[in-house]
Design a protein around this motif. Structure first.
Motif, PDB file in Angstrom:
ATOM      1  N   GLN A  93     -31.514 -11.139 -42.049  1.00 10.59           N
ATOM      2  CA  GLN A  93     -31.909 -12.378 -41.384  1.00 10.59           C
ATOM      3  C   GLN A  93     -31.420 -13.597 -42.154  1.00 10.59           C
ATOM      4  OE1 GLN A  93     -36.078 -12.265 -39.485  1.00 10.59           O
ATOM      5  NE2 GLN A  93     -36.193 -10.783 -41.151  1.00 10.59           N
ATOM      6  N   ALA A 121     -27.705 -14.049 -41.681  1.00 12.45           N
ATOM      7  CA  ALA A 121     -27.477 -14.456 -40.290  1.00 12.45           C
ATOM      8  C   ALA A 121     -27.815 -15.933 -40.109  1.00 12.45           C
ATOM      9  CB  ALA A 121     -28.312 -13.597 -39.348  1.00 12.45           C
ATOM     10  N   SER A 161     -25.051 -18.787 -39.318  1.00 11.10           N
ATOM     11  CA  SER A 161     -25.228 -19.583 -38.107  1.00 11.10           C
ATOM     12  C   SER A 161     -25.231 -21.072 -38.427  1.00 11.10           C
ATOM     13  CB  SER A 161     -26.532 -19.185 -37.413  1.00 11.10           C
ATOM     14  OG  SER A 161     -26.814 -20.034 -36.327  1.00 11.10           O
ATOM     15  N   ALA A 216     -21.156 -13.489 -38.454  1.00 11.10           N
ATOM     16  CA  ALA A 216     -21.867 -12.580 -39.352  1.00 11.10           C
ATOM     17  C   ALA A 216     -21.968 -11.193 -38.745  1.00 11.10           C
ATOM     18  CB  ALA A 216     -23.258 -13.121 -39.661  1.00 11.10           C
ATOM     19  N   TYR A 217     -21.604 -10.181 -39.542  1.00 10.48           N
ATOM     20  CA  TYR A 217     -21.721  -8.777 -39.146  1.00 10.48           C
ATOM     21  C   TYR A 217     -22.777  -8.143 -40.051  1.00 10.48           C
ATOM     22  CZ  TYR A 217     -17.131  -9.916 -37.190  1.00 10.48           C
ATOM     23  OH  TYR A 217     -16.093 -10.516 -36.512  1.00 10.48           O
ATOM     24  N   ILE A 218     -23.821  -7.596 -39.446  1.00 11.67           N
ATOM     25  CA  ILE A 218     -24.936  -7.079 -40.227  1.00 11.67           C
ATOM     26  C   ILE A 218     -25.145  -5.593 -39.934  1.00 11.67           C
ATOM     27  CG2 ILE A 218     -27.346  -7.383 -40.860  1.00 11.67           C
ATOM     28  CD1 ILE A 218     -25.748  -9.914 -41.348  1.00 11.67           C
ATOM     29  N   THR A 233     -32.818 -11.168 -36.917  1.00  7.13           N
ATOM     30  CA  THR A 233     -31.387 -11.162 -37.235  1.00  7.13           C
ATOM     31  C   THR A 233     -30.555 -11.450 -35.998  1.00  7.13           C
ATOM     32  OG1 THR A 233     -31.813  -9.540 -38.991  1.00  7.13           O
ATOM     33  CG2 THR A 233     -29.535  -9.789 -38.254  1.00  7.13           C
ATOM     34  N   ARG A 234     -30.911 -10.796 -34.903  1.00  3.16           N
ATOM     35  CA  ARG A 234     -30.175 -10.973 -33.653  1.00  3.16           C
ATOM     36  C   ARG A 234     -30.317 -12.399 -33.124  1.00  3.16           C
ATOM     37  NH1 ARG A 234     -31.626  -6.291 -30.955  1.00  3.16           N
ATOM     38  NH2 ARG A 234     -29.674  -5.267 -31.536  1.00  3.16           N
ATOM     39  N   TYR A 263     -30.260 -15.123 -34.632  1.00  9.11           N
ATOM     40  CA  TYR A 263     -29.333 -16.063 -35.260  1.00  9.11           C
ATOM     41  C   TYR A 263     -27.881 -15.781 -34.890  1.00  9.11           C
ATOM     42  CZ  TYR A 263     -33.351 -17.513 -38.024  1.00  9.11           C
ATOM     43  OH  TYR A 263     -34.583 -17.973 -38.410  1.00  9.11           O
ATOM     44  N   ALA A 312     -26.086 -12.939 -35.091  1.00 13.96           N
ATOM     45  CA  ALA A 312     -25.314 -11.953 -35.845  1.00 13.96           C
ATOM     46  C   ALA A 312     -25.010 -10.725 -34.984  1.00 13.96           C
ATOM     47  CB  ALA A 312     -26.090 -11.523 -37.087  1.00 13.96           C
TER      48      ALA A 312
END
Length: 366
Positions: A117, A120, A124, A130-132, A146-147, A149, A151
């Motif tokens: 998070q 991300a 943002s 961003a790849y998480i 996390t999603r 933001y 990523a």
């Protein structure tokens, strides 16, 4: 490339101060709370029943005098201290590589949720893809955060080996630049700003810490805090869960060698990773970290319940392992009793995060 030992020599309080100057516009100055009830509980000897089945059964329990100062990083942006390190590492990366390259390639990391998070959010904010990589068993609220933001999330197995394999695969396709969750110079400096801020807040009211204790997973927070206090009198300690070998740092210190792999499903999901190489260089230096202790799942749950009910503060299980050590570990408590004497110790406890859900709490205590 310099070795971890060489990098560790460059970790100084001045570096932490420089990190704080850089990240201040992007983070919250989190509050420091006290609680007389928890002070009283910690300063009361444990019962014979509580010590039954432990190495201290039948012995006279310790009676330390403890005054807590809780650094509430559960109220930090994204709900955890990780925002400090993520912003610092990304800002330094942009300084080093240039904004155009970083925005073109993007950044990547692996994390059970809080660093995910944090990176991300930082990406943002600064306009970077961003790849998480997240374990499939990550807490739903951490995945959603996390999603939110923007990523791109890819799921993996829960061990660090499984996570890192997926990271390598994505990097080969995208060219994304890795910002590790904990084993990174700039991450450590960023996390160390927690200690800088805590010490400053107490100095404003004329207080000074005798000791500070933080959770240890990968070790970024503990190494950063120890870096800041390395030229001061405040003692630094670490805390881990003991379940399924999650106390790799404690065991490694005992054996005199870093433990490379950990496979545990402790309820402290943010603490399931082995201590990083650079972090180990700091934490294994007894001039910087004076000891690491471990607590059981039941002790973590009991401590979390106390914080929820007595402090009215929402924390995740990982956040309370330091407090659990202060309440339950007789080795630590005897040290406070011996060295603190009648005056006792003022202890800073870092509540590292609050990313849990009502459903997760209900499952723990149902």
């Amino acid at each position: 490339m310099s070795t971890p030992a060489e990098q560790a020599q460059l970790l100084t309080a001045a570096r932490v101060q420089a990190a704080y100057t850089l990240i201040q516009p992007y983070i919250h100055k989190t509050p420091v709370l006290t609680n007389k009830t928890l002070n009283s509980i910690a300063s009361t000897p444990q019962t014979a029943d509580a010590l039954a089945g432990t190495p201290f059964a039948g012995q006279t329990p310790a009676q330390p005098r403890i005054r807590f100062h809780f650094k509430c990083e559960n109220l930090q942006r994204i709900g955890a201290f990780k925002a400090r390190g993520a912003f610092h590492a990304l800002l330094r990366l942009i300084e080093d590589r240039g904004e155009e390259e970083v925005q073109r390639r993007g950044v990547i990391t692996h994390s059970s949720g809080n660093h995910a998070q944090a990176l991300a959010l930082a990406a943002s904010t600064l306009g970077v893809p961003a790849y998480i990589v997240m374990p499939e068993i990550s807490t739903t609220s951490k995945i959603a955060g996390t999603r939110a933001y923007g990523a791109q999330i890819t799921f993996s197995g829960s061990t660090s080996v499984e996570r890192e394999a997926v990271v390598a695969e994505i990097q080969s396709k995208t060219g994304a630049i890795l910002i590790p969750p904990y084993d990174h110079f700039d991450i450590i400096c960023g996390q160390g700003t927690t200690a800088l801020e805590l010490a400053g807040q107490l100095a404003e009211i004329g207080e000074e810490l005798d000791a500070v204790i933080t959770p240890i997973g990968g070790g970024g927070l503990n190494a950063g805090v120890a870096t800041f206090f390395s030229d001061k009198t405040t003692k630094v300690f670490g805390a881990e869960p003991s379940f399924q070998g999650a106390d790799d740092c404690r065991r490694g210190l005992e054996a005199g060698q870093r433990i490379e792999k950990v496979s545990t499903l402790t309820i402290g999901d943010g603490l399931r990773t082995p201590v990083g190489l650079l972090n180990w260089e700091v934490i294994s230096d007894q001039k910087k970290v004076e000891g690491v202790y471990a607590v059981t799942e039941e002790q973590i749950k009991s401590t979390m319940k106390l914080v929820l009910e007595r402090m009215k503060v929402v924390v995740e299980p990982s956040a309370v392992v330091g407090l659990a050590v202060c309440l339950f570990d007789e080795d630590f408590r005897r040290r406070v009793e011996k060295e603190g004497g009648e005056e006792g110790w003022d202890i800073g406890v870092v509540f590292s995060g609050g990313n849990t859900t009502v459903e997760a709490i209900a499952k723990l205590f149902g």
